[in-house]
Design an enzyme around this catalytic site. Structure first.
Site, PDB file in Angstrom:
ATOM      1  N   PHE A 124      22.895  23.245  66.914  1.00 44.55           N
ATOM      2  CA  PHE A 124      22.917  22.323  68.082  1.00 44.55           C
ATOM      3  C   PHE A 124      23.078  22.907  69.505  1.00 44.55           C
ATOM      4  O   PHE A 124      23.633  23.931  69.179  1.00 44.55           O
ATOM      5  CB  PHE A 124      24.346  21.363  67.921  1.00 44.55           C
ATOM      6  CG  PHE A 124      24.633  20.342  68.887  1.00 44.55           C
ATOM      7  CD1 PHE A 124      24.212  18.998  68.600  1.00 44.55           C
ATOM      8  CD2 PHE A 124      25.411  20.701  69.985  1.00 44.55           C
ATOM      9  CE1 PHE A 124      24.502  17.885  69.440  1.00 44.55           C
ATOM     10  CE2 PHE A 124      25.400  19.538  70.977  1.00 44.55           C
ATOM     11  CZ  PHE A 124      25.104  18.144  70.701  1.00 44.55           C
ATOM     12  N   ASP A 193      30.842  25.123  62.492  1.00 41.67           N
ATOM     13  CA  ASP A 193      30.725  23.728  63.208  1.00 41.67           C
ATOM     14  C   ASP A 193      30.547  22.687  62.364  1.00 41.67           C
ATOM     15  O   ASP A 193      29.534  22.536  61.478  1.00 41.67           O
ATOM     16  CB  ASP A 193      29.573  23.941  64.228  1.00 41.67           C
ATOM     17  CG  ASP A 193      29.652  22.655  65.149  1.00 41.67           C
ATOM     18  OD1 ASP A 193      30.051  21.620  64.662  1.00 41.67           O
ATOM     19  OD2 ASP A 193      29.282  22.896  66.314  1.00 41.67           O
ATOM     20  N   TYR A 218      35.273  12.388  67.577  1.00 42.30           N
ATOM     21  CA  TYR A 218      34.490  11.067  67.973  1.00 42.30           C
ATOM     22  C   TYR A 218      33.214  10.789  67.054  1.00 42.30           C
ATOM     23  O   TYR A 218      32.810   9.615  67.327  1.00 42.30           O
ATOM     24  CB  TYR A 218      34.306  11.283  69.417  1.00 42.30           C
ATOM     25  CG  TYR A 218      33.215  12.324  69.818  1.00 42.30           C
ATOM     26  CD1 TYR A 218      31.795  12.314  69.489  1.00 42.30           C
ATOM     27  CD2 TYR A 218      33.751  13.479  70.475  1.00 42.30           C
ATOM     28  CE1 TYR A 218      30.973  13.416  69.834  1.00 42.30           C
ATOM     29  CE2 TYR A 218      32.860  14.422  70.817  1.00 42.30           C
ATOM     30  CZ  TYR A 218      31.518  14.426  70.599  1.00 42.30           C
ATOM     31  OH  TYR A 218      30.877  15.390  70.777  1.00 42.30           O
ATOM     32  N   LYS A 219      32.773  11.486  66.053  1.00 47.47           N
ATOM     33  CA  LYS A 219      31.749  11.157  65.020  1.00 47.47           C
ATOM     34  C   LYS A 219      32.357  10.503  64.135  1.00 47.47           C
ATOM     35  O   LYS A 219      32.951   9.258  64.152  1.00 47.47           O
ATOM     36  CB  LYS A 219      31.046  12.292  64.863  1.00 47.47           C
ATOM     37  CG  LYS A 219      30.290  12.760  66.284  1.00 47.47           C
ATOM     38  CD  LYS A 219      29.662  14.155  66.075  1.00 47.47           C
ATOM     39  CE  LYS A 219      28.703  14.505  67.422  1.00 47.47           C
ATOM     40  NZ  LYS A 219      28.480  15.818  67.287  1.00 47.47           N
ATOM     41  N   ARG A 367      17.472   9.121  63.724  1.00 51.87           N
ATOM     42  CA  ARG A 367      18.471   9.419  62.859  1.00 51.87           C
ATOM     43  C   ARG A 367      19.317   8.175  62.411  1.00 51.87           C
ATOM     44  O   ARG A 367      19.414   7.204  63.321  1.00 51.87           O
ATOM     45  CB  ARG A 367      19.647  10.169  63.453  1.00 51.87           C
ATOM     46  CG  ARG A 367      18.764  11.551  64.024  1.00 51.87           C
ATOM     47  CD  ARG A 367      20.149  12.732  64.287  1.00 51.87           C
ATOM     48  NE  ARG A 367      20.752  11.931  65.315  1.00 51.87           N
ATOM     49  CZ  ARG A 367      21.874  12.854  65.813  1.00 51.87           C
ATOM     50  NH1 ARG A 367      22.249  14.003  65.267  1.00 51.87           N
ATOM     51  NH2 ARG A 367      22.838  12.123  66.516  1.00 51.87           N
TER      52      ARG A 367
HETATM   53  C1  LIG Z   1      28.318  16.540  68.451  1.00 49.52           C
HETATM   54  C2  LIG Z   1      28.307  18.078  68.248  1.00 49.52           C
HETATM   55  C3  LIG Z   1      28.693  18.909  69.339  1.00 49.52           C
HETATM   56  C4  LIG Z   1      29.395  18.299  70.564  1.00 49.52           C
HETATM   57  O1  LIG Z   1      30.088  19.094  71.117  1.00 49.52           O
HETATM   58  P1  LIG Z   1      30.899  18.620  72.419  1.00 49.52           P
HETATM   59  O2  LIG Z   1      31.853  19.842  72.941  1.00 49.52           O
HETATM   60  O3  LIG Z   1      31.838  17.561  71.794  1.00 49.52           O
HETATM   61  O4  LIG Z   1      29.990  18.011  73.463  1.00 49.52           O
HETATM   62  C5  LIG Z   1      28.623  20.414  69.227  1.00 49.52           C
HETATM   63  N1  LIG Z   1      28.279  20.818  68.199  1.00 49.52           N
HETATM   64  C6  LIG Z   1      27.671  19.948  67.056  1.00 49.52           C
HETATM   65  C7  LIG Z   1      26.873  20.672  65.866  1.00 49.52           C
HETATM   66  C8  LIG Z   1      27.602  18.548  67.080  1.00 49.52           C
HETATM   67  O5  LIG Z   1      26.899  17.853  66.111  1.00 49.52           O
END
Ligand SMILES: *Cc1c(COP(=O)(O)O)cnc(C)c1O
Length: 393
Positions: A124, A193, A218-219, A367
């Site tokens: 990401f 992560d 939040y997911k 997705r």
């Molecule tokens: C959603 C997501 C993030 C989001 O990071 P934020 O700091 O909450 O914006 C980071 N890494 C991965 C792999 C994600 O899927």
């Protein structure tokens, strides 16, 4: 039996079917984007009313001593069992992005004399941006490698590897136990992560001897937009965890207001500034949906939803190319590539207009998240039907 009838039967037999009633969801919408923003548990609105009315308005400043100040560790201990961590190693607060920075810098400080940070080459983006900056700040180089090559690439030059447990585009589930063990035998640390696995895929951080992990809430944890992330620091590193954001909330004695920084004991030193209490207590309420359900149950449902969705796609939408592994080496989404890349974004907005909400990731990926707590078999059947209809227009 038709797939439509099969969906009806699977929903009728689903042991988690009752959980959906705990969420505030429009019955006419097929919500397949819980991998970006989980649906709201009904308990959240009620809790927030109480927090604002009784704690903030009623108790005012006294509330900090009546639970607010300790909330990051208390709620961290509620997230801990969902990621296979014993108490005292998880704290909630800040964003995943910020926690990545804390974990990476602390990791390279713990493993001196090793010039490299390995980075999952499908990461990401925010993880990569933070890794580049952490490397620049600490005098390291970032080396991007495919996760399946990390075990071979890790060497005495590797300080730490930053790896996504689930690839956010393809949904590939990476081998957390294997990669962690290989890195450990090279003397390297790991930062995982877990954004796309927490609340969807069983994770065993303690058993796998992971060093550090981050994830958002939040997911698949349904904490609400921008709800605070979590940071896991393995017990063996708690005393030496030297993170770069040395704010007062992580100080050994924050209210002494002393001039010099001294990190607090335990996971508290992973904190930085004042916690975002409203979001944090919304997350606290959202975590109640886990009181009578296990990650293993949700995982089983997510895989079954995915298997059924794949059958529906094979039967009805032959034009789309499935990019997520069909075997169970996947997280909790099914991603498909749309045949005409340029049209993919428009296809997702057309699907959304028809009541099937997923999301689009460049260049051509649609997705579909399969949150087992509230997604119905009928929802994935409908998604495949609408995809077929759109591929025929
Ligand atoms: C959603 C997501 C993030 C989001 O990071 P934020 O700091 O909450 O914006 C980071 N890494 C991965 C792999 C994600 O899927």
């Amino acid at each position: 039996m038709s797939l439509r009838d099969e969906a009806r039967e699977l929903d009728a037999m689903d042991p988690l079917a009752g959980k959906r009633a705990e969420f505030d969801l429009d019955p006419d919408v097929s919500y397949l984007d819980g991998n970006s923003l989980g649906a709201p548990p009904r308990a959240v609105a009620e809790r927030l009313t109480e927090v604002v009315g009784k704690q903030w308005a009623g108790r005012l400043i006294r509330s900090w001593d009546e639970g607010w100040w300790a909330a990051p560790e208390r709620i961290g201990d509620r997230v801990a069992p969902l990621v296979g961590a014993a108490p005292g190693q998880v704290v909630v607060g800040d964003s995943t992005t910020v926690n990545l920075f804390k974990a990476l810098v602390a990791a390279v400080r713990l493993n001196p004399g090793r010039p490299e940070i390995l980075l999952d080459d499908g990461t990401f983006p925010t993880d990569g941006y933070i890794a580049d900056s952490a490397a620049r700040l600490t005098g390291h180089v970032v080396r991007r490698v495919p996760v399946h090559e990390m075990a071979d690439v890790a060497s005495s030059r590797t300080a730490v590897a930053l790896v996504n447990h689930v690839d956010y585009v393809t949904g590939v589930l990476h081998d957390l136990p294997g990669v962690t063990a290989a890195l450990r035998s090279a003397g390297a640390l790991t930062v995982w992560d877990l954004c796309h696995s927490v609340g969807a895929v069983p994770v065993h951080l303690d058993a796998c001897e992971v060093d550090f992990a981050v994830g958002c809430t939040y997911k698949f944890l349904n904490g609400g937009p921008g709800s605070p992330a979590f940071l896991y620091v393995a017990r063996k590193w708690l005393d030496s965890f030297d993170q770069p954001l040395t704010g007062w909330a992580g100080h050994a004695d924050p209210f002494a207001m002393t001039a010099g920084y001294a990190g607090g004991s335990g996971i508290r030193r992973a904190r930085a500034g004042t916690p975002d209490i409203l979001s944090m207590l919304a997350l606290d309420a959202a975590l109640d949906v886990w009181l009578d359900v296990t990650v293993d149950q949700v995982r089983a449902k997510g895989l079954a939803l995915g298997d059924f969705f794949l059958r529906c796609l094979d039967a009805g939408a032959p034009g789309v190319r499935v990019v997520t592994p069909r075997d169970h080496r996947r997280g909790n989404q099914i991603s498909v590539a749309w045949p005409e890349a340029a049209a993919a974004r428009t296809v997702m907005s057309a699907l959304t207009d028809r009541g099937v909400i997923g999301d689009f990731r460049p260049p051509d990926v649609l997705r579909f998240g399969l949150a087992g707590l509230y997604v119905r078999y009928a929802d994935v059947f409908r998604a495949a039907e609408e995809l077929r209809a759109l591929s025929e227009t």
